[in-house]
Scaffold this motif. Structure first.
Motif, PDB file in Angstrom:
ATOM      1  N   CYS A  12       0.825  -1.219   0.000  1.00 46.88           N
ATOM      2  CA  CYS A  12       0.000   0.000   0.000  1.00 46.88           C
ATOM      3  C   CYS A  12       0.849   1.254   0.000  1.00 46.88           C
ATOM      4  CB  CYS A  12      -0.883   0.026   1.243  1.00 46.88           C
ATOM      5  SG  CYS A  12      -1.862  -1.448   1.449  1.00 46.88           S
ATOM      6  N   GLY A  13       2.057   1.160   0.565  1.00 48.85           N
ATOM      7  CA  GLY A  13       2.931   2.318   0.636  1.00 48.85           C
ATOM      8  C   GLY A  13       4.178   2.010   1.440  1.00 48.85           C
ATOM      9  N   VAL A  14       5.140   2.912   1.387  1.00 45.24           N
ATOM     10  CA  VAL A  14       6.400   2.775   2.121  1.00 45.24           C
ATOM     11  C   VAL A  14       6.571   4.037   2.963  1.00 45.24           C
ATOM     12  CG1 VAL A  14       8.895   2.480   1.924  1.00 45.24           C
ATOM     13  CG2 VAL A  14       7.380   1.369   0.269  1.00 45.24           C
ATOM     14  N   TYR A  15       6.767   3.835   4.281  1.00 47.24           N
ATOM     15  CA  TYR A  15       6.781   4.946   5.228  1.00 47.24           C
ATOM     16  C   TYR A  15       7.842   4.724   6.301  1.00 47.24           C
ATOM     17  CZ  TYR A  15       2.064   5.282   3.279  1.00 47.24           C
ATOM     18  OH  TYR A  15       0.997   5.350   2.432  1.00 47.24           O
ATOM     19  N   PRO A  16       8.204   5.801   7.013  1.00 47.11           N
ATOM     20  CA  PRO A  16       9.029   5.627   8.226  1.00 47.11           C
ATOM     21  C   PRO A  16       8.224   4.821   9.255  1.00 47.11           C
ATOM     22  CG  PRO A  16       9.001   7.936   7.540  1.00 47.11           C
ATOM     23  CD  PRO A  16       7.999   7.220   6.696  1.00 47.11           C
ATOM     24  N   ARG A  17       8.915   4.251  10.239  1.00 47.09           N
ATOM     25  CA  ARG A  17       8.303   3.325  11.194  1.00 47.09           C
ATOM     26  C   ARG A  17       7.026   3.866  11.853  1.00 47.09           C
ATOM     27  NH1 ARG A  17      12.373   1.397  14.429  1.00 47.09           N
ATOM     28  NH2 ARG A  17      12.166  -0.719  13.686  1.00 47.09           N
ATOM     29  N   ASP A  18       7.072   5.072  12.394  1.00 45.60           N
ATOM     30  CA  ASP A  18       5.911   5.576  13.139  1.00 45.60           C
ATOM     31  C   ASP A  18       4.693   5.795  12.254  1.00 45.60           C
ATOM     32  OD1 ASP A  18       7.327   7.636  11.961  1.00 45.60           O
ATOM     33  OD2 ASP A  18       6.948   9.083  13.551  1.00 45.60           O
ATOM     34  N   ILE A  19       4.902   6.261  11.048  1.00 46.36           N
ATOM     35  CA  ILE A  19       3.784   6.452  10.123  1.00 46.36           C
ATOM     36  C   ILE A  19       3.236   5.097   9.680  1.00 46.36           C
ATOM     37  CG2 ILE A  19       3.096   7.353   7.864  1.00 46.36           C
ATOM     38  CD1 ILE A  19       5.146   9.613   8.335  1.00 46.36           C
TER      39      ILE A  19
ATOM     40  N   THR B 230       3.335   2.287  11.333  1.00 42.40           N
ATOM     41  CA  THR B 230       2.610   1.714  12.478  1.00 42.40           C
ATOM     42  C   THR B 230       1.222   2.320  12.592  1.00 42.40           C
ATOM     43  OG1 THR B 230       4.686   1.346  13.646  1.00 42.40           O
ATOM     44  CG2 THR B 230       2.687   1.383  14.979  1.00 42.40           C
ATOM     45  N   THR B 231       1.135   3.615  12.427  1.00 40.80           N
ATOM     46  CA  THR B 231      -0.161   4.303  12.505  1.00 40.80           C
ATOM     47  C   THR B 231      -1.096   3.821  11.399  1.00 40.80           C
ATOM     48  OG1 THR B 231       0.877   6.249  13.481  1.00 40.80           O
ATOM     49  CG2 THR B 231      -1.290   6.557  12.470  1.00 40.80           C
ATOM     50  N   LYS B 232      -0.581   3.691  10.179  1.00 40.13           N
ATOM     51  CA  LYS B 232      -1.403   3.221   9.058  1.00 40.13           C
ATOM     52  C   LYS B 232      -1.941   1.821   9.340  1.00 40.13           C
ATOM     53  CE  LYS B 232      -0.623   6.548   5.903  1.00 40.13           C
ATOM     54  NZ  LYS B 232      -1.692   7.388   5.391  1.00 40.13           N
ATOM     55  N   VAL B 233      -1.072   0.921   9.817  1.00 42.32           N
ATOM     56  CA  VAL B 233      -1.495  -0.447  10.128  1.00 42.32           C
ATOM     57  C   VAL B 233      -2.602  -0.424  11.175  1.00 42.32           C
ATOM     58  CG1 VAL B 233      -0.769  -2.630  11.183  1.00 42.32           C
ATOM     59  CG2 VAL B 233       0.678  -1.540   9.447  1.00 42.32           C
ATOM     60  N   GLU B 234      -2.414   0.342  12.234  1.00 35.99           N
ATOM     61  CA  GLU B 234      -3.413   0.420  13.301  1.00 35.99           C
ATOM     62  C   GLU B 234      -4.730   0.991  12.791  1.00 35.99           C
ATOM     63  OE1 GLU B 234      -1.475   2.647  16.378  1.00 35.99           O
ATOM     64  OE2 GLU B 234      -0.194   0.953  16.940  1.00 35.99           O
ATOM     65  N   GLN B 235      -4.673   2.013  11.942  1.00 39.88           N
ATOM     66  CA  GLN B 235      -5.887   2.609  11.397  1.00 39.88           C
ATOM     67  C   GLN B 235      -6.666   1.605  10.556  1.00 39.88           C
ATOM     68  OE1 GLN B 235      -4.154   5.954   9.303  1.00 39.88           O
ATOM     69  NE2 GLN B 235      -4.801   7.397  10.906  1.00 39.88           N
ATOM     70  N   VAL B 236      -5.961   0.875   9.695  1.00 41.91           N
ATOM     71  CA  VAL B 236      -6.618  -0.098   8.822  1.00 41.91           C
ATOM     72  C   VAL B 236      -7.236  -1.222   9.649  1.00 41.91           C
ATOM     73  CG1 VAL B 236      -6.235  -1.852   7.037  1.00 41.91           C
ATOM     74  CG2 VAL B 236      -5.222   0.426   6.794  1.00 41.91           C
ATOM     75  N   LEU B 237      -6.480  -1.761  10.601  1.00 39.61           N
ATOM     76  CA  LEU B 237      -6.998  -2.849  11.433  1.00 39.61           C
ATOM     77  C   LEU B 237      -8.213  -2.403  12.239  1.00 39.61           C
ATOM     78  CD1 LEU B 237      -3.677  -4.491  12.678  1.00 39.61           C
ATOM     79  CD2 LEU B 237      -5.231  -5.323  10.894  1.00 39.61           C
TER      80      LEU B 237
END
Length: 102
Positions: free
Chosen positions: A69-76, A78-85
């Motif tokens: 879906c995308g490539v991001y720094p760790r904190d971003i 992590t936030t994306k994964v949490e939002q989707v879940l």
């Protein structure tokens, strides 16, 4: 260029080489229950993809078992994964979203 100290020695300044932060791929995993339209909506909402791009990624997830879906720094990432879940659970879908270092 150096700087002189009181005792006459010359101190040289060193440039610190800072490594860029590691990047993480955020990926969706295929399952047999989450509707394709929901996956497209998730990609558009959380990854700012156009409908066409979201549809292409959704098909990749469906056919190959996973799609980036995308490539991001760790904190971003992590936030994306949490939002989707969180969004998937809220709508009672078993959609899985994971991240791994590139």
């Amino acid at each position: 260029m150096g700087t002189k100290s009181r005792d006459g020695t010359v101190l040289e300044t060193k440039k610190a080489k800072v490594k860029p932060p590691p990047l993480f791929k955020v990926m969706l995993l295929n399952d047999d229950y989450t509707p394709m339209e929901f996956v497209v909506l998730v990609l558009q909402t959380f990854f700012s993809m156009s409908r066409e791009k979201a549809y292409q990624v959704m098909l990749k997830v469906h056919r190959e078992g996973m799609g980036v879906c995308g490539v991001y720094p760790r904190d971003i990432a992590t936030t994306k994964v949490e939002q989707v879940l969180s969004h998937a659970r809220k709508h009672q879908h078993p959609l899985q979203c994971v991240m791994e270092e590139t």
